[in-house]
Design an enzyme around this catalytic site. Structure first.
Site, PDB file in Angstrom:
ATOM      1  N   VAL A 285       0.837  -1.267  -0.085  1.00 20.47           N
ATOM      2  CA  VAL A 285       0.054   0.017  -0.158  1.00 20.47           C
ATOM      3  C   VAL A 285       0.795   1.279  -0.023  1.00 20.47           C
ATOM      4  O   VAL A 285       0.389   2.316  -0.067  1.00 20.47           O
ATOM      5  CB  VAL A 285      -1.026   0.129   1.330  1.00 20.47           C
ATOM      6  CG1 VAL A 285      -2.100  -1.154   1.214  1.00 20.47           C
ATOM      7  CG2 VAL A 285      -0.250   0.010   2.460  1.00 20.47           C
TER       8      VAL A 285
ATOM      9  N   TYR B  96       2.725   3.296  16.234  1.00 25.41           N
ATOM     10  CA  TYR B  96       1.527   2.633  15.888  1.00 25.41           C
ATOM     11  C   TYR B  96       0.229   3.452  16.454  1.00 25.41           C
ATOM     12  O   TYR B  96      -0.631   3.716  15.666  1.00 25.41           O
ATOM     13  CB  TYR B  96       1.278   1.163  16.615  1.00 25.41           C
ATOM     14  CG  TYR B  96       0.038   0.473  16.155  1.00 25.41           C
ATOM     15  CD1 TYR B  96      -0.077  -0.287  14.953  1.00 25.41           C
ATOM     16  CD2 TYR B  96      -1.113   0.376  17.267  1.00 25.41           C
ATOM     17  CE1 TYR B  96      -1.134  -1.035  14.623  1.00 25.41           C
ATOM     18  CE2 TYR B  96      -2.163  -0.365  16.749  1.00 25.41           C
ATOM     19  CZ  TYR B  96      -2.302  -0.961  15.417  1.00 25.41           C
ATOM     20  OH  TYR B  96      -3.298  -1.831  15.444  1.00 25.41           O
TER      21      TYR B  96
ATOM     22  N   SER C 204      -7.836   1.894  15.803  1.00 22.66           N
ATOM     23  CA  SER C 204      -7.646   0.971  16.961  1.00 22.66           C
ATOM     24  C   SER C 204      -7.657   2.025  18.235  1.00 22.66           C
ATOM     25  O   SER C 204      -7.811   3.148  18.156  1.00 22.66           O
ATOM     26  CB  SER C 204      -6.108   0.722  16.944  1.00 22.66           C
ATOM     27  OG  SER C 204      -5.821   0.138  18.171  1.00 22.66           O
TER      28      SER C 204
ATOM     29  N   LYS D 153      -2.567   5.288  14.047  1.00 24.07           N
ATOM     30  CA  LYS D 153      -4.006   4.992  14.217  1.00 24.07           C
ATOM     31  C   LYS D 153      -4.677   6.210  14.563  1.00 24.07           C
ATOM     32  O   LYS D 153      -5.976   6.594  14.366  1.00 24.07           O
ATOM     33  CB  LYS D 153      -4.370   3.896  15.254  1.00 24.07           C
ATOM     34  CG  LYS D 153      -3.780   2.631  14.717  1.00 24.07           C
ATOM     35  CD  LYS D 153      -4.460   2.181  13.415  1.00 24.07           C
ATOM     36  CE  LYS D 153      -3.892   0.696  12.850  1.00 24.07           C
ATOM     37  NZ  LYS D 153      -4.715   0.320  11.571  1.00 24.07           N
TER      38      LYS D 153
END
Length: 257
Positions: free
Chosen positions: A65, A162, A149, A166
């Site tokens: 991606v 992360y 998340s 998110k």
């Protein structure tokens, strides 16, 4: 009986489709009648994933991606074969775990590249195809579901990269919903808690399990096949007047007014 989540005739692109949430989403959408455009960086696993699916309803392509040229080819091929991208499940993601003071720039950038920029790449390229069909008069050109998340809503230890990515997905979702609402393109996110996949093996280990379960009112972790029902709902016409929203699917671990 009317099935509000019937996907017959609609093509849904799923990224990170070779395992975990992406694979379970693909399987459920297939059962609901969807055509599928499946993307994953692990081409070998992706080939295994499509076994058991009706081949005439599946286009599976290996690639990242982060590769915009690849994504352009994916959307072009899907449009030629299935008439367009009618749904996008923006799910591809990775983790590179380290405490803040030990995290390298490479670990930071790898996660941002896939989990945030990759989401933008897919949203922009697939969404532009949806917008073209809307401009041509199509009334229901497409819907986008971005996988976020709880880490993006309340932070996480050992994964600042992360959590940042998110959190960024939430802002991206709301902005895209505002820009593209006039074209009938809906954009929402699903914010998961702890899903029982390979990515959460450490969290679910004996060392940490009780600590996490203590913060989940339903007192259990989420199975992938259960998690993806929320994705199917948001992709389907059952959520036809919902856009710019973040659906928490976490057993109550993050409750807000």
């Amino acid at each position: 009986m009317i099935n509000l989540m019937d996907m017959t005739g609609r093509n849904v692109m799923v990224t990170g489709a070779a395992q975990g949430i992406g694979l379970e989403a693909a399987r459920l959408l297939h059962q609901l009648g969807a055509r599928l455009t499946l993307v994953d960086a692990n081409e070998g696993k992706l080939r295994e994933a499509v076994d058991g699916l009706e081949k005439d309803r599946v286009l599976a392509l290996g690639g990242s991606v982060t590769d915009r040229d690849f994504l352009g080819r994916v959307v072009d091929q899907a449009a030629q074969r299935f008439g367009g991208i009618h749904g996008l499940v923006n799910n591809a993601g990775i983790t590179r775990t380290a405490m803040i003071d030990n995290m390298t720039v490479e670990q930071w950038q790898q996660v941002i590249d896939v989990n945030l920029t990759g989401v933008f790449n897919c949203l922009q390229i697939a969404g532009t195809e949806m917008k073209k069909r809307a401009e041509a008069g199509e009334r229901d050109p497409g819907v986008i579901v971005n996988v976020s998340s709880d880490a993006g809503r309340k932070g996480t230890i050992g994964q600042i990269n992360y959590g940042a990515a998110k959190s960024g997905v939430l802002g991206l979702t709301m902005s895209a919903a505002r820009e593209w609402g006039r074209w009938g393109i809906r954009v929402n996110s699903v914010a998961y808690g702890v899903v029982a996949t390979e990515m959460t093996e450490v969290v679910r280990s004996d060392k940490f399990k009780d600590r996490y379960l203590a913060n989940i009112p339903l007192a259990r972790f989420l199975d992938p096949d259960e998690a993806v029902k929320s994705i199917a709902f948001l992709v389907s016409s059952a959520s036809s007047f919902i856009t710019g929203q973040h659906l928490s699917v976490n057993g109550g671990s993050h409750i807000t007014a």
